[in-house]
Write an enzyme that holds these catalytic residues in place. Structure first.
Site, PDB file in Angstrom:
ATOM      1  CG  HIS A 121      -1.877   1.024   1.407  1.00 25.30           C
ATOM      2  ND1 HIS A 121      -1.569   2.306   1.820  1.00 25.30           N
ATOM      3  CD2 HIS A 121      -3.211   1.001   1.194  1.00 25.30           C
ATOM      4  CE1 HIS A 121      -2.684   3.020   1.853  1.00 25.30           C
ATOM      5  NE2 HIS A 121      -3.687   2.259   1.476  1.00 25.30           N
ATOM      6  CD  GLN A 201      -6.830  -4.463   4.355  1.00 18.71           C
ATOM      7  OE1 GLN A 201      -7.756  -5.097   4.870  1.00 18.71           O
ATOM      8  NE2 GLN A 201      -7.032  -3.277   3.808  1.00 18.71           N
ATOM      9  CE  LYS A 224      -7.336  -0.346   6.414  1.00 24.39           C
ATOM     10  NZ  LYS A 224      -8.143   0.228   5.334  1.00 24.39           N
ATOM     11  CB  CYS A 364      -3.713   3.275  -1.587  1.00 15.80           C
ATOM     12  SG  CYS A 364      -4.983   4.510  -1.334  1.00 15.80           S
TER      13      CYS A 364
HETATM   14  N1  C6P Z   1      -6.300   0.363   2.784  1.00 16.83           N
HETATM   15  C1  C6P Z   1      -8.160  -0.057   1.325  1.00 16.83           C
HETATM   16  O1  C6P Z   1      -9.282   0.181   0.868  1.00 16.83           O
HETATM   17  P1  C6P Z   1      -5.196   3.744   6.886  1.00 16.83           P
HETATM   18  O2  C6P Z   1      -5.833   4.441   5.739  1.00 16.83           O
HETATM   19  O3  C6P Z   1      -4.040   4.517   7.437  1.00 16.83           O
HETATM   20  O4  C6P Z   1      -6.148   3.294   7.924  1.00 16.83           O
HETATM   21  O5  C6P Z   1      -4.587   2.388   6.301  1.00 16.83           O
HETATM   22  C2  C6P Z   1      -3.600   2.433   5.318  1.00 16.83           C
HETATM   23  C3  C6P Z   1      -3.313   1.063   4.806  1.00 16.83           C
HETATM   24  C4  C6P Z   1      -2.054   0.525   4.996  1.00 16.83           C
HETATM   25  N2  C6P Z   1      -1.761  -0.708   4.599  1.00 16.83           N
HETATM   26  C5  C6P Z   1      -2.673  -1.505   4.003  1.00 16.83           C
HETATM   27  C6  C6P Z   1      -2.290  -2.894   3.598  1.00 16.83           C
HETATM   28  C7  C6P Z   1      -3.959  -1.016   3.774  1.00 16.83           C
HETATM   29  O6  C6P Z   1      -4.861  -1.796   3.181  1.00 16.83           O
HETATM   30  C8  C6P Z   1      -4.289   0.303   4.168  1.00 16.83           C
HETATM   31  C9  C6P Z   1      -5.640   0.891   3.884  1.00 16.83           C
HETATM   32  C10 C6P Z   1      -7.636   0.791   2.450  1.00 16.83           C
HETATM   33  O7  C6P Z   1      -7.460  -0.969   0.893  1.00 16.83           O
HETATM   34  C11 C6P Z   1      -7.739   2.252   2.139  1.00 16.83           C
HETATM   35  S1  C6P Z   1      -6.724   2.710   0.785  1.00 16.83           S
END
Ligand code: C6P
Length: 409
Positions: A121, A201, A224, A364
């Protein structure tokens, strides 16, 4: 698992959309919140709201207790010895930025190497690009098999004695692949590198034991895993955290401030400048208690059932291409895919019209999409409150997407 009973805990799942209760399959983006979490936040705001660590009055004390007390639950959740190693942030992104800035930028030098995977990501990729640019370090990638999503064995050799940081997601938000990170962690440690594990995740879906994993840093987001937005966690080994510069400067992170210099507070306060997100901490504690009550074995069992059903159904639909492994045993709660000749946003809109929420775009993870030769994809991501009936409904409408777009296959 009694889905009916569990779904009663999630008021938002009763929301009508397209003439029926919404089918929420975007849980990897953010999960929904159960009543015990909503009630804990309400209770805090009506009975206990104050500014923590900053006063002697009853509400300041109750806020401090709520904030500090929640860390004990988080400590147990990831099986860590000391709550001092638990730092609250806004989210995974901020946790990873903290490591990159306060550790990466100060501990790396020209010629050092950072190893990440192509499946990262942006939060675990752009951050390391910046560290490389600022320090002169080299950013290397472990690539994945385009069909299975597994790391290319030969790329693991990139983890050698020049490598100072190995950073990767325990579960990719696109490939959804569930793999054992321990061999990689062991290899990194043998090379003398520090391991950063992105648990955004994984933490919502499985038991995480940072002692057993022996990672040096672990980051995840509350939103999440049934908690409110705006609360994230960074775990770091005490010795490393002690040796790092604060990320933000200001209130509550100091021991003593003089006109020209400051002594910083002990961990974890050193990394928690400013008024803390007590409401978020309360919600995270309630969410962890809720998930523990259901049990991660049950959560995984339900998600595995849904993913299996989804993959098997998708394999029967012409023109659907699943990204990464099609083995449900290897998928952690999500399936990304494309539909031939249909833009992912059109797929999402067609499904949204009948009340189904999926995510589309590059999630992302743009370098991964570029590597796979696609510009965007669709993703259905499940949580324990989803049902087999919802998966069937999703498959039924996925089958219609190309005909809605005018194809007569
Ligand atoms: N992925 C998705 O729809 P945040 O936004 O800081 O809570 O998480 C960031 C993030 C970091 N690593 C991984 C593997 C992720 O999946 C995510 C967030 C969301 O896949 C929003 S882009």
């Amino acid at each position: 698992m009694n889905s009916e009973l569990i779904r009663n805990d999630f008021p938002i799942l009763k929301k009508e959309c397209g003439g029926r209760p919404i089918v929420y399959l975007d849980n990897a983006a953010t999960s929904q919140k159960p009543l015990p979490v909503l009630e804990a936040v309400y209770e805090y705001n009506t009975q206990g709201n104050g500014n923590p660590h900053r006063g002697a009055h009853v509400l300041a004390i109750s806020a401090s207790e709520a904030y500090d007390g929640s860390k004990e639950i988080v400590r147990r959740f990831i099986n860590k010895r000391s709550p001092k190693e638990i730092i609250y942030t806004r989210n995974t992104t901020e946790s990873l930025n903290l490591i990159a800035r306060s550790y990466g930028e100060t501990h790396l030098k020209k010629g050092d190497h950072i190893v990440i995977t192509i499946a990262e990501h942006h939060a675990n990729l752009v951050t390391w690009q910046r560290v490389a640019q600022k320090t002169g370090a080299v950013l290397d990638y472990i690539y994945v098999d385009k069909k299975t999503g597994h790391f290319l064995e030969k790329d693991l050799e990139k983890i050698n004695k020049n490598v100072k940081i190995v950073a990767f997601a325990q579960v990719s938000n696109v490939l959804g692949i569930e793999f054992d990170p321990r061999p990689l962690i062991q290899r990194a440690h043998e090379a003398g590198a520090v391991v950063v594990l992105d648990g955004a995740q994984s933490a919502p879906h499985r038991r995480v034991d940072v002692q057993e994993l022996d990672c040096d840093f672990f980051a995840f987001s509350g939103h999440k895993m049934c908690a409110s937005g705006g609360i994230g966690v960074l775990y770091g080994k005490e010795q490393l955290l002690d040796d790092m510069e604060p990320f933000n400067l200001g209130g509550d992170m100091i021991e003593e401030v003089r006109e020209q210099s400051t002594d910083f507070a002990e961990l974890p306060a050193k990394f928690e400048a400013g008024t803390q997100n007590v409401e978020g901490a309360v919600s995270l504690e309630a969410a962890i208690r809720y998930l523990n009550e259901i049990g991660f074995d049950e959560i995984q069992k339900q998600e595995r059932k849904l993913v299996t059903q989804a993959i098997q159904g998708m394999q029967q639909i012409p023109h659907i291409r699943i990204i990464g492994t099609e083995n449900p045993e290897e998928k952690e709660g999500l399936v990304s895919f494309t539909v031939d000749d249909v833009h992912p946003h059109d797929v999402a809109e067609i499904l949204s019209a009948v009340g189904i929420c999926i995510r589309t775009g590059h999630h992302c993870a743009q370098p991964l999409h570029t590597y796979l030769g696609i510009y965007a994809s669709c993703r259905a991501s499940f949580y324990f409150y989803n049902t087999e009936e919802e998966v069937q409904y999703f498959l039924k409408h996925l089958r219609t997407v190309r005909s809605v777009m005018g194809y007569d296959d």
